[in-house]
Design an enzyme around this catalytic site. Structure first.
Site, PDB file in Angstrom:
ATOM      1  N   ARG A 121       0.835  -1.213   0.000  1.00 12.46           N
ATOM      2  CA  ARG A 121       0.000   0.000   0.000  1.00 12.46           C
ATOM      3  C   ARG A 121       0.864   1.255   0.000  1.00 12.46           C
ATOM      4  O   ARG A 121       0.528   2.241  -0.642  1.00 12.46           O
ATOM      5  CB  ARG A 121      -0.957  -0.029   1.203  1.00 12.46           C
ATOM      6  CG  ARG A 121      -2.073   0.983   1.080  1.00 12.46           C
ATOM      7  CD  ARG A 121      -3.174   0.748   2.089  1.00 12.46           C
ATOM      8  NE  ARG A 121      -2.700   0.904   3.457  1.00 12.46           N
ATOM      9  CZ  ARG A 121      -3.438   0.640   4.534  1.00 12.46           C
ATOM     10  NH1 ARG A 121      -4.671   0.209   4.413  1.00 12.46           N
ATOM     11  NH2 ARG A 121      -2.934   0.811   5.745  1.00 12.46           N
ATOM     12  N   LYS A 124      -2.696   6.545   1.130  1.00  6.40           N
ATOM     13  CA  LYS A 124      -2.539   6.996   2.518  1.00  6.40           C
ATOM     14  C   LYS A 124      -1.549   8.162   2.538  1.00  6.40           C
ATOM     15  O   LYS A 124      -0.433   8.048   3.052  1.00  6.40           O
ATOM     16  CB  LYS A 124      -2.068   5.828   3.394  1.00  6.40           C
ATOM     17  CG  LYS A 124      -2.485   5.970   4.841  1.00  6.40           C
ATOM     18  CD  LYS A 124      -2.389   4.656   5.549  1.00  6.40           C
ATOM     19  CE  LYS A 124      -2.517   4.810   7.059  1.00  6.40           C
ATOM     20  NZ  LYS A 124      -3.786   5.361   7.511  1.00  6.40           N
ATOM     21  N   GLU A 170     -16.393   5.989   3.055  1.00  4.75           N
ATOM     22  CA  GLU A 170     -15.835   5.393   4.267  1.00  4.75           C
ATOM     23  C   GLU A 170     -15.863   6.391   5.413  1.00  4.75           C
ATOM     24  O   GLU A 170     -16.201   7.560   5.226  1.00  4.75           O
ATOM     25  CB  GLU A 170     -14.416   4.872   4.033  1.00  4.75           C
ATOM     26  CG  GLU A 170     -13.389   5.928   3.704  1.00  4.75           C
ATOM     27  CD  GLU A 170     -11.968   5.360   3.613  1.00  4.75           C
ATOM     28  OE1 GLU A 170     -11.647   4.399   4.313  1.00  4.75           O
ATOM     29  OE2 GLU A 170     -11.177   5.906   2.817  1.00  4.75           O
TER      30      GLU A 170
HETATM   31  C1  PLP Z   1      -8.992   6.553   5.593  1.00  2.00           C
HETATM   32  C2  PLP Z   1      -8.728   5.211   6.196  1.00  2.00           C
HETATM   33  N1  PLP Z   1      -9.533   4.196   5.838  1.00  2.00           N
HETATM   34  C3  PLP Z   1      -9.351   2.948   6.342  1.00  2.00           C
HETATM   35  C4  PLP Z   1      -8.331   2.682   7.246  1.00  2.00           C
HETATM   36  C5  PLP Z   1      -8.146   1.291   7.781  1.00  2.00           C
HETATM   37  O1  PLP Z   1      -7.068   0.658   7.140  1.00  2.00           O
HETATM   38  P1  PLP Z   1      -6.284  -0.525   7.852  1.00  2.00           P
HETATM   39  O2  PLP Z   1      -7.293  -1.577   8.141  1.00  2.00           O
HETATM   40  O3  PLP Z   1      -5.292  -0.970   6.859  1.00  2.00           O
HETATM   41  O4  PLP Z   1      -5.700   0.037   9.096  1.00  2.00           O
HETATM   42  C6  PLP Z   1      -7.488   3.723   7.647  1.00  2.00           C
HETATM   43  C7  PLP Z   1      -6.392   3.460   8.587  1.00  2.00           C
HETATM   44  O5  PLP Z   1      -5.312   3.198   8.165  1.00  2.00           O
HETATM   45  C8  PLP Z   1      -7.685   5.018   7.103  1.00  2.00           C
HETATM   46  O6  PLP Z   1      -6.888   6.030   7.462  1.00  2.00           O
END
Ligand code: PLP
Length: 336
Positions: free
Chosen positions: A79, A182, A218
């Site tokens: 990622r 991210k 989300e």
């Molecule tokens: C915007 C966003 N969505 C979803 C997630 C959840 O991702 P993960 O399960 O990889 O922590 C995060 C956290 O990292 C996030 O910042």
């Protein structure tokens, strides 16, 4: 290590050090360790002016027999490579990323919380563009660091479902924007909406697709998952959301539990199809959502209490992370 393991929060506590790798002249340096957490950065650094920065978040867990493992660091590596690519950065290759995570835990072994406390060691890989410049172009030098800190469990005394507010004043991510990545700027852009929601008493914000304002994207820092009244696991199919590693893992576990798993558009006006709603991510695994408020109307799920399916998924994933159940998908990477 003499820490109050039972009462850890999510602060950055002092540890033995951070790991660091630098990129210059087209190549990455060896991994090295720094005791200090301050950076010596030129004031003209690209990251400070134009925001070339992306990050990751993952955890290390200690099993009952004392073994320490990272949870799916390969997924975080991939990622970060994809986030970095979106904003024209060089990211460490997958193998180097994983080695750096292992090193960051190895030098901080005594900060991995004991089994049974529900706590874990949080790793924060960060990649920044460091070249000093006024021009707006990709940096030619990068620094990759991994900070760690022991963090507490979100739910020490059982789940506490939270009330969510649909954000109508601000968008999180534009179509074809950076929502899937991210990158640091996404989070700066989310602060104002989150603050306004907090003032109204909502600890968590739900974003809709910014093109139509019709479909669920989300939550501010976690993916949306819902369990329908006929026991289907549904999560949005959107090009503007982060591909959550927790959601990916939960989907697998849901299939194993016999649920039908679907990724599809979810209309905000249809949330009443869900018996249970959760926000999922590394920090909490699942935060149960008691209600969603949209245009002053509130839809309540499972009488505001955690439902049995989300509870079961949470327990199953946690059991794998702490080594209580077999790691049947090879998700754990052990630290020697
Ligand atoms: C915007 C966003 N969505 C979803 C997630 C959840 O991702 P993960 O399960 O990889 O922590 C995060 C956290 O990292 C996030 O910042």
């Amino acid at each position: 290590m003499d820490l109050d393991w039972e009462n850890l929060g999510f602060d950055i506590l002092p540890t033995n050090g951070v790991v660091r790798i630098d990129y210059a002249n087209g190549q990455w340096s060896d991994i090295y360790v720094e005791k200090e957490t301050s950076l010596n950065l030129d004031m003209g650094a690209q990251v400070l002016h134009y925001g070339q920065a992306c990050f990751e978040g993952l955890k290390a867990f200690k099993s009952q027999s004392g073994e320490i493992s990272l949870f799916r660091p390969d997924m975080n590596a991939k990622r970060m490579i994809s986030s970095a690519d979106r904003i024209c950065m060089q990211a460490p290759p997958e193998e180097l990323f994983i080695q750096a995570c292992q090193k960051a835990v190895e030098i901080n072994k005594e900060f991995v919380p004991p089994y049974g406390t529900g706590a874990s060691l949080y790793l924060r890989p960060l990649l920044i563009g460091t070249e000093s410049m006024f021009a707006i172009r990709p940096s030619s030098t990068y620094t990759f660091i991994i900070m760690v800190s022991p963090v507490g469990p979100y739910y020490k005394d059982g789940f506490s479902p939270v009330e969510a507010l649909v954000m109508e004043n601000y968008d999180r991510a534009a179509p074809c924007g950076t929502g899937q990545s991210k990158v640091a700027g996404n989070y700066a852009a989310s602060l104002k909406g989150a603050e306004e929601a907090h003032k109204k008493g909502f600890p968590i914000v739900l974003y809709l697709d910014s093109a139509k304002g019709q479909y669920i994207d989300e939550f501010g820092t976690s993916n949306f998952i819902g369990i329908t009244k006929d026991n289907k696991y549904i999560t949005p199919q959107s090009a503007s959301i982060l591909q959550s590693i927790t959601n990916d893992s939960l989907r697998q576990l849901a299939r194993d539990m016999g649920l039908e798993v679907l990724r599809q558009n979810i209309e905000i006006n249809n949330v009443n199809i869900f018996a249970e709603v959760g926000a999922c991510g590394t920090a909490a695994i699942i935060t149960p959502i008691a209600s969603i408020t949209y245009q002053d109307k509130k839809v309540v799920f499972n009488n505001g209490e955690v439902g049995k399916t989300l509870q079961a998924l949470y327990s199953e994933l946690q059991a794998i992370q702490y080594g209580d159940k077999p790691d049947r998908y090879g998700w754990l990477v052990s630290i020697c």
